[in-house]
Design a protein around this motif. Structure first.
Motif, PDB file in Angstrom:
ATOM      1  N   LYS A 121       4.477  -1.268  -7.279  1.00  0.00           N
ATOM      2  CA  LYS A 121       3.872  -0.396  -6.281  1.00  0.00           C
ATOM      3  C   LYS A 121       2.506   0.088  -6.753  1.00  0.00           C
ATOM      4  CE  LYS A 121       5.110   4.263  -7.540  1.00  0.00           C
ATOM      5  NZ  LYS A 121       5.579   5.564  -7.073  1.00  0.00           N
ATOM      6  N   LEU A 122       2.282   0.003  -8.064  1.00  0.00           N
ATOM      7  CA  LEU A 122       1.038   0.544  -8.585  1.00  0.00           C
ATOM      8  C   LEU A 122       0.764   0.005  -9.971  1.00  0.00           C
ATOM      9  CD1 LEU A 122      -0.387   3.791  -9.217  1.00  0.00           C
ATOM     10  CD2 LEU A 122       1.898   4.016  -9.903  1.00  0.00           C
ATOM     11  N   ALA A 124      -0.500   0.695 -13.606  1.00  0.00           N
ATOM     12  CA  ALA A 124      -0.529   1.934 -14.386  1.00  0.00           C
ATOM     13  C   ALA A 124      -1.927   2.288 -14.894  1.00  0.00           C
ATOM     14  CB  ALA A 124       0.438   1.838 -15.561  1.00  0.00           C
ATOM     15  N   ASP A 125      -2.859   1.328 -14.890  1.00  0.00           N
ATOM     16  CA  ASP A 125      -4.214   1.691 -15.347  1.00  0.00           C
ATOM     17  C   ASP A 125      -5.092   2.186 -14.188  1.00  0.00           C
ATOM     18  OD1 ASP A 125      -4.268  -0.878 -14.281  1.00  0.00           O
ATOM     19  OD2 ASP A 125      -5.459  -1.753 -15.886  1.00  0.00           O
ATOM     20  N   SER A 126      -5.287   1.348 -13.167  1.00  0.00           N
ATOM     21  CA  SER A 126      -6.159   1.776 -12.061  1.00  0.00           C
ATOM     22  C   SER A 126      -5.454   2.736 -11.114  1.00  0.00           C
ATOM     23  CB  SER A 126      -6.649   0.560 -11.277  1.00  0.00           C
ATOM     24  OG  SER A 126      -5.552  -0.027 -10.599  1.00  0.00           O
ATOM     25  N   GLU A 127      -4.141   2.648 -11.036  1.00  0.00           N
ATOM     26  CA  GLU A 127      -3.347   3.481 -10.139  1.00  0.00           C
ATOM     27  C   GLU A 127      -3.855   3.469  -8.704  1.00  0.00           C
ATOM     28  OE1 GLU A 127      -1.215   6.938 -11.825  1.00  0.00           O
ATOM     29  OE2 GLU A 127      -3.026   7.187 -13.013  1.00  0.00           O
ATOM     30  N   ASP A 128      -4.251   2.296  -8.222  1.00  0.00           N
ATOM     31  CA  ASP A 128      -4.772   2.214  -6.860  1.00  0.00           C
ATOM     32  C   ASP A 128      -3.687   2.298  -5.790  1.00  0.00           C
ATOM     33  OD1 ASP A 128      -7.511   2.147  -7.014  1.00  0.00           O
ATOM     34  OD2 ASP A 128      -7.583   0.020  -7.509  1.00  0.00           O
ATOM     35  N   ASN A 129      -2.544   1.688  -6.070  1.00  0.00           N
ATOM     36  CA  ASN A 129      -1.491   1.688  -5.063  1.00  0.00           C
ATOM     37  C   ASN A 129      -2.002   1.090  -3.747  1.00  0.00           C
ATOM     38  OD1 ASN A 129       0.685   2.271  -3.414  1.00  0.00           O
ATOM     39  ND2 ASN A 129       0.993   4.298  -4.250  1.00  0.00           N
ATOM     40  N   GLN A 130      -2.669  -0.037  -3.823  1.00  0.00           N
ATOM     41  CA  GLN A 130      -3.277  -0.633  -2.630  1.00  0.00           C
ATOM     42  C   GLN A 130      -2.946  -2.107  -2.437  1.00  0.00           C
ATOM     43  OE1 GLN A 130      -7.546  -0.245  -2.382  1.00  0.00           O
ATOM     44  NE2 GLN A 130      -7.523   1.878  -3.054  1.00  0.00           N
ATOM     45  N   GLN A 133      -0.181  -3.455   0.062  1.00  0.00           N
ATOM     46  CA  GLN A 133      -0.448  -3.145   1.461  1.00  0.00           C
ATOM     47  C   GLN A 133      -1.630  -3.971   1.968  1.00  0.00           C
ATOM     48  OE1 GLN A 133       0.168  -1.124  -1.129  1.00  0.00           O
ATOM     49  NE2 GLN A 133       0.492   0.993  -0.495  1.00  0.00           N
ATOM     50  N   LEU A 134      -2.628  -4.195   1.108  1.00  0.00           N
ATOM     51  CA  LEU A 134      -3.782  -5.005   1.518  1.00  0.00           C
ATOM     52  C   LEU A 134      -3.350  -6.442   1.800  1.00  0.00           C
ATOM     53  CD1 LEU A 134      -6.603  -3.841  -0.955  1.00  0.00           C
ATOM     54  CD2 LEU A 134      -6.521  -3.417   1.501  1.00  0.00           C
ATOM     55  N   VAL A 239     -15.347  -1.621  -4.423  1.00  0.00           N
ATOM     56  CA  VAL A 239     -15.113  -0.322  -5.029  1.00  0.00           C
ATOM     57  C   VAL A 239     -15.478  -0.441  -6.501  1.00  0.00           C
ATOM     58  CG1 VAL A 239     -13.419   1.477  -5.479  1.00  0.00           C
ATOM     59  CG2 VAL A 239     -13.256   0.143  -3.380  1.00  0.00           C
ATOM     60  N   LYS A 240     -16.518   0.300  -6.890  1.00  0.00           N
ATOM     61  CA  LYS A 240     -17.013   0.198  -8.270  1.00  0.00           C
ATOM     62  C   LYS A 240     -16.736   1.491  -9.009  1.00  0.00           C
ATOM     63  CE  LYS A 240     -21.005  -2.551  -7.066  1.00  0.00           C
ATOM     64  NZ  LYS A 240     -21.693  -2.149  -5.894  1.00  0.00           N
ATOM     65  N   THR A 241     -16.317   1.353 -10.255  1.00  0.00           N
ATOM     66  CA  THR A 241     -16.215   2.536 -11.100  1.00  0.00           C
ATOM     67  C   THR A 241     -17.598   2.765 -11.698  1.00  0.00           C
ATOM     68  OG1 THR A 241     -13.917   2.036 -11.567  1.00  0.00           O
ATOM     69  CG2 THR A 241     -15.017   3.528 -13.088  1.00  0.00           C
TER      70      THR A 241
ATOM     71  N   SER B 120      -8.323   5.691  -3.643  1.00  0.00           N
ATOM     72  CA  SER B 120      -6.969   6.241  -3.621  1.00  0.00           C
ATOM     73  C   SER B 120      -6.887   7.552  -4.380  1.00  0.00           C
ATOM     74  CB  SER B 120      -5.992   5.274  -4.296  1.00  0.00           C
ATOM     75  OG  SER B 120      -5.910   4.070  -3.606  1.00  0.00           O
ATOM     76  N   ARG B 133     -11.456  10.397  -9.087  1.00  0.00           N
ATOM     77  CA  ARG B 133     -10.014  10.177  -9.013  1.00  0.00           C
ATOM     78  C   ARG B 133      -9.454   9.898 -10.404  1.00  0.00           C
ATOM     79  NH1 ARG B 133      -8.369   4.748  -8.912  1.00  0.00           N
ATOM     80  NH2 ARG B 133      -6.418   5.610  -8.187  1.00  0.00           N
ATOM     81  N   GLN B 136      -5.014   5.970 -15.198  1.00  0.00           N
ATOM     82  CA  GLN B 136      -4.233   5.920 -16.434  1.00  0.00           C
ATOM     83  C   GLN B 136      -3.453   7.216 -16.686  1.00  0.00           C
ATOM     84  OE1 GLN B 136      -5.970   4.159 -19.838  1.00  0.00           O
ATOM     85  NE2 GLN B 136      -6.966   2.556 -18.677  1.00  0.00           N
ATOM     86  N   ARG B 143     -15.327   8.121 -11.647  1.00  0.00           N
ATOM     87  CA  ARG B 143     -16.165   8.341 -10.483  1.00  0.00           C
ATOM     88  C   ARG B 143     -16.338   6.975  -9.842  1.00  0.00           C
ATOM     89  NH1 ARG B 143     -21.277  12.046  -9.816  1.00  0.00           N
ATOM     90  NH2 ARG B 143     -19.997  13.360 -11.127  1.00  0.00           N
ATOM     91  N   ILE B 144     -15.867   6.829  -8.626  1.00  0.00           N
ATOM     92  CA  ILE B 144     -15.918   5.503  -7.999  1.00  0.00           C
ATOM     93  C   ILE B 144     -16.782   5.539  -6.751  1.00  0.00           C
ATOM     94  CG2 ILE B 144     -13.661   4.789  -8.889  1.00  0.00           C
ATOM     95  CD1 ILE B 144     -12.668   5.211  -5.956  1.00  0.00           C
ATOM     96  N   GLU B 145     -17.389   4.386  -6.475  1.00  0.00           N
ATOM     97  CA  GLU B 145     -18.265   4.289  -5.329  1.00  0.00           C
ATOM     98  C   GLU B 145     -17.740   3.198  -4.409  1.00  0.00           C
ATOM     99  OE1 GLU B 145     -22.525   4.577  -6.426  1.00  0.00           O
ATOM    100  OE2 GLU B 145     -22.672   2.861  -5.057  1.00  0.00           O
TER     101      GLU B 145
END
Ligand SMILES: Cc1cc2nc3c(=O)[nH]c(=O)nc-3n(C[C@H](O)[C@H](O)[C@H](O)COP(=O)(O)OP(=O)(O)OC[C@H]3O[C@@H](n4cnc5c(N)ncnc54)[C@H](O)[C@@H]3O)c2cc1C
Ligand SMILES: Nc1ncnc2c1ncn2[C@@H]1O[C@H](COP(=O)(O)O)[C@@H](O)[C@H]1O
Lengths: 273, 326
Positions: A121-122, A124-130, A133-134, A239-241, B120, B133, B136, B143-145
């Motif tokens: 479901k997710l 554990a590092d990015s935790e997007d949970n996406q 569903q995508l 989506v960029k960090t 998210s 957000r 970990q 900080r995400i864009e």
């Protein structure tokens, strides 16, 4: 049933995060399979075997990952657990977003034509949970997220998925093919009813360990390789960090000597009682 | 795609009121609308949407309602196309909701249909398309864009204060559901959890128990303390997995994320996945017999002893305090 399982490698959650200035220091990182994906592998195995008849295989489990070549290590572990084959989509793991991963998974679905895509479901590092569903959204397939239990129904044409939602426990029916993302409780002893294994069968709690035989067999199982660029050409991150920082640390607390002192401090000092 | 700066916010309702879980998303929505120079629209879907619209309108935003057969339950397959269609019709720049079980399920599917990038579990707004957000298990704040024209975002409930109603009520419009295709998905059943206690995510005080409670019946003493304090009761994964208590009590990375005024962790070691769900609490108390337990590293007040020793005295002391306050 043919099942495609996705598996991501993540830094060991038990390992302390190391910083190098404003970035993470990933040298010396112990990479492990994302736990939810390990649970998804276990789920796929339980769905495709008859545990009441010596775990006779009944279906195919294909495990796929998008990441650097090193991830073949985590794929081998999944093969040693019992998965039939694996696909490694070569791509760096720090230059991905959920959309890119999902587009790559969609391509694999088109190639492999599974009846079911099982994912964690997710991550554990990015935790997007996406991603699950995508994938369901791009394919216009039904989805059941956060699965805590699965029963195969309608002669294998549909699933009843138990989902823990805010208002209680929901059962959702999804016709196959479908995307299911798994939650913690999916590895409980009786969470999976595949219609072949006796309904009373109770598994050991948790994902299975690889047996020595399984580890030997895994060496001979195929890992097919492709690249992210081949599957999803010309894609840019959506989506960029742009920066990361450590969370504000909590100031060190105090140990109190007695319950009386605790209550007095909560009342007079913290003013929460 | 042309966007108008509008923020489209999916809000949930119980009876004729908005769910309290949706109120922090309205706070987020107001700020996002200001950053994008557009208006805020609250979208209600499902039975009772029009009945709850009056409550939604008190938050000063425009309200859209969608009702009809096939929308009784929040199925991502039927809800996502409606949300995506309305987002297009309104030229929405941002589509958002609280990261409830429904929000987490539906929003990424909306993002897929809109071909939009999604943020998210947002805990802060740094710019029109830039958000903070956790990642970990809360060890990193990123900080995400989001680079797409439309931004989809789910909002962490505990990170934004609940919105309050404003004087002027917004306009309410019913929107046609349009054709509905569940794509082979169907709602089968829901066994609702009912408790007289406040919801974990709303509670000002939470008492949580871990594996060290050993048996389900030992939670009685935590429940006594909880009810005395008017709080909610939580648990660690070890306690829920062992079947000591219901799984919807779980606090943590995969349970509820909570941030009460006071969190009392009893017989919980403080694994990072547990901390990820409660580190934002204002005051943390830990009661654990092991002085080395990691929970003490985040606790404002730590008491090294067993719950068997501490809890009866704690209940007696709180009773004394309550009596003195009367
Ligand atoms: C993918 C994944 C997701 C997870 N998500 C979550 C999550 O959302 N939430 C969560 O909580 N965990 C989660 N976990 C599990 C987590 O890693 C820990 O295993 C769990 O939190 C441990 O629970 P615990 O502290 O109750 O048990 P333990 O770690 O066993 O600790 C029990 C504690 O009780 C103390 N104790 C024992 N007896 C007494 C006594 N008589 N009086 C006082 N103290 C006593 C002990 O000293 C010990 O510190 C997750 C794990 C994984 C892999
Ligand atoms: N790089 C990846 N390779 C394979 N699977 C992935 C990858 N990233 C995410 N996934 C899958 O998508 C799930 C959800 O991830 P996320 O949406 O990133 O939290 C994970 O549990 C994985 O099953």
């Amino acid at each position: 049933m043919k099942i495609l399982v996705t598996l991501k490698r993540v830094p060991d959650p038990e390992q302390k995060v190391k910083w190098k200035g404003n970035a993470l220091d990933l040298s010396g990182t112990n990479w492990v399979p994302n736990q939810f994906d390990e649970y998804a592998v276990e789920t796929a195995l339980r769905l495709t075997e008859n545990a009441s008849a010596g775990n006779a295989r009944d279906g195919e489990v294909v495990v796929a990952t998008i990441g650097p070549k090193d991830v073949s290590q985590q794929l081998r572990s999944a093969l040693a657990m019992g998965a039939d084959r694996a696909i490694l989509v070569d791509g760096s793991d720090d230059n991905l977003d959920a959309e890119l991963v999902a587009r790559a998974v969609v391509k694999l679905v088109e190639q492999e034509k599974p009846d079911l895509v099982l994912m964690g479901k997710l991550a554990a590092d990015s935790e997007d949970n996406q991603v699950g569903q995508l994938v369901a959204g791009y394919l216009n397939w039904p989805q059941a997220t956060f699965a805590a239990g699965i029963a195969v129904v309608d002669d294998g044409k549909a699933l009843h998925v138990i989902r823990e939602v805010d208002s209680g426990v929901e059962i959702k029916r999804v016709a196959l093919p479908a995307v299911v993302t798994v939650d913690l409780r999916i590895i409980a002893p009786q969470a999976i009813k595949n219609g072949k294994t006796a309904a009373t069968h109770a598994y050991a709690d948790g994902p299975r360990y690889a047996s020595l035989k399984g580890i030997m067999a895994a060496k001979k199982k195929p890992i097919a390789e492709t690249t992210l660029a081949a599957l999803v050409p010309g894609s840019a991150l959506r989506v960029k960090t742009v920066a990361i920082e450590a969370p504000p640390s909590r100031k060190a607390g105090v140990k109190v000597g007695s319950v009386e002192e605790l209550v007095q401090k909560l009342h007079n000092e913290a003013k929460v009682l | 795609m042309e966007t108008s700066g509008t923020v489209l916010l999916l809000v949930e309702h119980v009876g004729d009121h908005l769910r309290t879980a949706s109120l922090p998303a309205i706070t987020f929505g107001r700020e996002a609308a200001a950053r994008h120079g557009g208006g805020l629209i609250l979208l209600l879907i499902g039975p009772g949407a029009s009945a709850a619209a009056a409550d939604a309108a008190t938050y000063g935003a425009q309200v859209l309602t969608v009702e009809g057969p096939g929308l009784e339950h929040p199925l991502a397959e039927t809800w996502a196309p409606i949300i995506a269609r309305i987002a297009r019709e309104q030229g929405a720049s941002v589509v958002a909701a609280t990261a409830t079980s429904t929000g987490k399920d539906v929003l990424p599917r909306v993002a897929a249909l809109l071909d939009a990038g999604m943020a998210s579990d947002v805990t802060g707004i740094a710019g029109p398309r830039t958000f903070q957000r956790p990642m970990q298990a809360g060890n990193i704040i990123a900080r995400i864009e989001v680079a797409t024209a439309i931004v989809v975002a789910s909002v962490r409930q505990t990170a934004f204060p609940p919105a309050h109603p404003v004087g002027a009520a917004g306009a309410i419009t019913a929107v046609a559901a349009g054709p509905i295709d569940p794509r082979g998905a169907a709602f089968v059943s829901l066994s609702a959890s009912d408790s007289a206690r406040p919801e974990l995510t709303d509670a000002k005080i939470i008492v949580s128990g871990g594996r060290g409670m050993r048996e389900g019946k030992n939670f009685k003493i935590l429940e006594e303390l909880t009810d005395l304090l008017g709080g909610a009761i939580g648990a660690s994964r070890a306690a829920t997995d062992a079947g000591l208590v219901p799984s919807d009590w779980q606090v943590g990375q995969t349970g509820k994320v909570v941030a009460p005024e006071l969190y009392i962790a009893v017989a919980i070691s403080g694994a990072i996945q547990h901390l990820a769900g409660m580190k934002g609490s204002k005051v943390i108390v830990a009661i654990n017999k092991d002085p080395e337990a990691p929970i003490f590293q985040v606790a404002d007040y730590g008491l090294v002893t067993t719950w068997e020793v501490a809890l009866p005295t704690l209940i007696a002391e709180v009773k004394k305090l309550k009596a003195a306050q009367l």
